[in-house]
Design a protein around this motif. Structure first.
Motif: not given
Ligand SMILES: Cc1cc2nc3c(=O)[nH]c(=O)nc-3n(C[C@H](O)[C@H](O)[C@H](O)COP(=O)(O)OP(=O)(O)OC[C@H]3O[C@@H](n4cnc5c(N)ncnc54)[C@H](O)[C@@H]3O)c2cc1C
Length: 521
Positions: A26, A45, A54, A60, A188, A376
């Motif tokens: 994201t 990060e 992530s 997928l 952060v 995705t």
């Molecule tokens: C089991 C599972 C299977 C999935 N399979 C799929 C799939 O096959 N296909 C698909 O499209 N989606 C899939 N998803 C969904 C997808 O993986 C998530 O929607 C996506 O990875 C979320 O990304 P994010 O960046 O929001 O969260 P994250 O990847 O968790 O990133 C958030 C980041 O913020 C950082 N952070 C937190 N606090 C702080 C701070 N204070 N300062 C700096 N950094 C900080 C963390 O360290 C972390 O790296 C799946 C999810 C799960 C759980």
């Protein structure tokens, strides 16, 4: 790309247009979108890029057949469109994958066949191939290890698969190439407010402990399941306490050898005993089995599976495979936390139900929070975030360009592309393979598809600092074969130390590898 230079840039007294908190799908998507529009961007990060959810997806790139069954037509259509965009912009990291649904009752052929035809229709020109009905013999030709038993036939359809952590790195590096300052190991620690408005943040270099103040016109909270901590800090600062937005749910994956599912097709079980979808997906020379959906209230960085989850995946797999995997066959077992969103009304009050869609909220102080959704759709989510920033007059509008932006390493017309079902290797680097080969140690194979040159490339060009960064996310060995990852850690660590001069934390990786093999009590 030296870390000292990145950190020095953090110390400059400038005001960024956009500061992004969180380096998962994201946050990185937002950073790239904003940088590509011409805004000045910093992304911080706390650990490594994609250390959170992530790197733990089922891999997928999909519209979500499950959401179709739930009637979420808009969600599916958007994801199918994004699927095509991602496959076009990062063909070295995301590719089409055929799935086969084995049908053991006649009604399944008609019922799921109709649903998958609708899936094709929703994809329209973004489709990857037509859904086909298979005879029992054709089904077994695609899935040689599926139980023949009372097999009535099968349905073959197309979706995509990808390398999630390497895609995150490609986003970080493409954003950097567009001028964004992206820094890992830099948590952060707080938000800065001026006259009731969020005006920046404080962060800490995780390696030296040095603190920094960063000013930004627009602060984006993209911290995944951890967004509420920052929302609460914001709410307390302006005297408006907030309610939790995220309800985490954990998903477990088990990795086994390819002998359990040889061939190039993934297997989908549309309805397990508990009503979930189960996948067996060939990926980087192994097979991923999963996943589960278990509410979880703690927010561990390395959540571990519950015994019932592991047993469920093994026993459900055994119902469909001639030889079901046993605990001794597990090569790695990892868990991700889904940031499911509790829908909130305009006033921030919680409404009923959990959403699989993403949510963008802007607080009274101007803090923008984005969470939910799926990998995705990361690009569309980023566009929504920027649109919200324009609507709230946090930034002046500029057109988006990521729909047709190739990510670093993309080679739109390669002579030959290795499928993602094959073991990782030089091909994983796409058009950057020659740059990897030009580094010392290109011929020195360390095992698991990794060479000395790849470790050097990880340190010099891909922000790697620790043995875990290399073995879990530049290479995916920890997720594929935790025992081998643990065994390679000392050698990888020695090369990294030569490159970076800092402790590569080899023992931490070895402990983590042991935990990815440990059976839950
Ligand atoms: C089991 C599972 C299977 C999935 N399979 C799929 C799939 O096959 N296909 C698909 O499209 N989606 C899939 N998803 C969904 C997808 O993986 C998530 O929607 C996506 O990875 C979320 O990304 P994010 O960046 O929001 O969260 P994250 O990847 O968790 O990133 C958030 C980041 O913020 C950082 N952070 C937190 N606090 C702080 C701070 N204070 N300062 C700096 N950094 C900080 C963390 O360290 C972390 O790296 C799946 C999810 C799960 C759980």
């Amino acid at each position: 790309m030296k870390r000292e230079h990145l950190i020095a840039k953090l110390a400059r007294p400038v005001t960024f247009d956009v500061a992004v908190i969180g380096g998962g799908a994201t946050g990185l998507g937002v950073a790239l979108d904003a940088a590509a529009r011409g805004f000045s961007v910093v992304l911080l990060e706390s650990h490594d890029f994609a250390k959170g959810t992530s790197s733990r997806a089922t891999k997928l790139v999909h519209g979500g057949v499950r959401y179709l069954a739930q009637g979420d037509i808009g969600l599916v259509r958007e994801a199918l469109h994004e699927r095509a965009t991602l496959l076009r912009n990062a063909p070295h990291l995301a590719q089409p994958l055929p799935f086969v649904l084995p049908a053991y009752r006649y009604w399944e052929l008609a019922f799921y066949g109709a649903g998958l035809k609708i899936y094709d229709a929703l994809a329209g020109r973004a489709g990857l191939g037509a859904t086909e009905f298979l005879t029992p013999g054709e089904t077994l030709a695609c899935l040689p290890t599926a139980r023949p038993g009372s097999l009535r036939g099968g349905i073959k359809y197309w979706d995509g698969q990808f390398d999630d952590a390497r895609l995150a790195l490609a986003l970080a590096r493409t954003a950097a190439a567009r001028g964004a300052l992206v820094v890992n190991y830099c948590p952060v620690t707080g938000l800065r407010h001026e006259r009731g408005r969020v005006a920046g943040l404080t962060c800490r270099d995780g390696e030296t402990g040095q603190g920094y103040d960063v000013s930004a016109r627009c602060v984006i909270n993209a911290a995944g399941v951890w967004v509420d901590e920052l929302r609460q800090a914001d709410g307390n600062a302006i005297g408006r306490p907030v309610k939790a937005l995220v309800a985490p749910s954990q998903g477990v994956h088990i990795v086994v050898d390819r002998e359990f599912l040889p061939g190039e097709h993934a297997l989908i079980v549309p309805k397990t005993a508990d009503g979930r979808v189960l996948f067996a997906v060939p990926w980087l020379g192994k097979v991923i089995l999963g996943t589960t959906d278990t509410p979880r209230h703690d927010l561990a960085l390395e959540p571990r599976p519950f015994r019932a989850e592991m047993e469920f995946i093994l026993s459900e797999s055994a119902r469909y495979l001639v030889r079901g995997p046993a605990t001794a066959d597990i090569r790695s077992m990892w868990v991700g936390l889904r940031p499911l969103v509790k829908p909130q009304g305009e006033d921030g009050e919680e409404t009923k139900g959990l959403s699989r869609e993403h949510t963008v909220l802007v607080s009274r102080s101007g803090l923008v929070t984005v969470t939910g959704g799926k990998w995705t759709t990361y690009r569309a989510m980023a566009e929504d975030v920027l649109a919200k920033c324009f609507e709230k007059r946090l930034l002046e509008p500029k057109p988006g360009v990521t729909a047709n932006l190739h990510l670093i390493g993309a080679d739109p017309a390669p002579t030959r592309r290795a499928p993602l079902s094959q073991p990782q290797g030089l091909h994983s680097y796409g058009s950057e393979a020659p740059s990897v080969q030009a580094l010392p140690g290109a011929q020195r194979d360390l095992g698991g598809g990794l060479t000395e040159a790849m470790v050097r490339f990880a340190a010099r060009c891909e922000y790697a600092r620790t043995a875990e960064d290399v073995l879990a996310r530049r290479s995916r060995l920890l997720f594929l074969d935790a025992r081998q990852a643990g065994a390679l850690a000392p050698e990888v660590g020695a090369i990294l130390r030569e490159e970076t001069g800092v402790d590569p934390r080899v023992q931490e990786l070895q402990e983590l590898a042991a935990s990815y093999l440990a059976l839950p009590g």
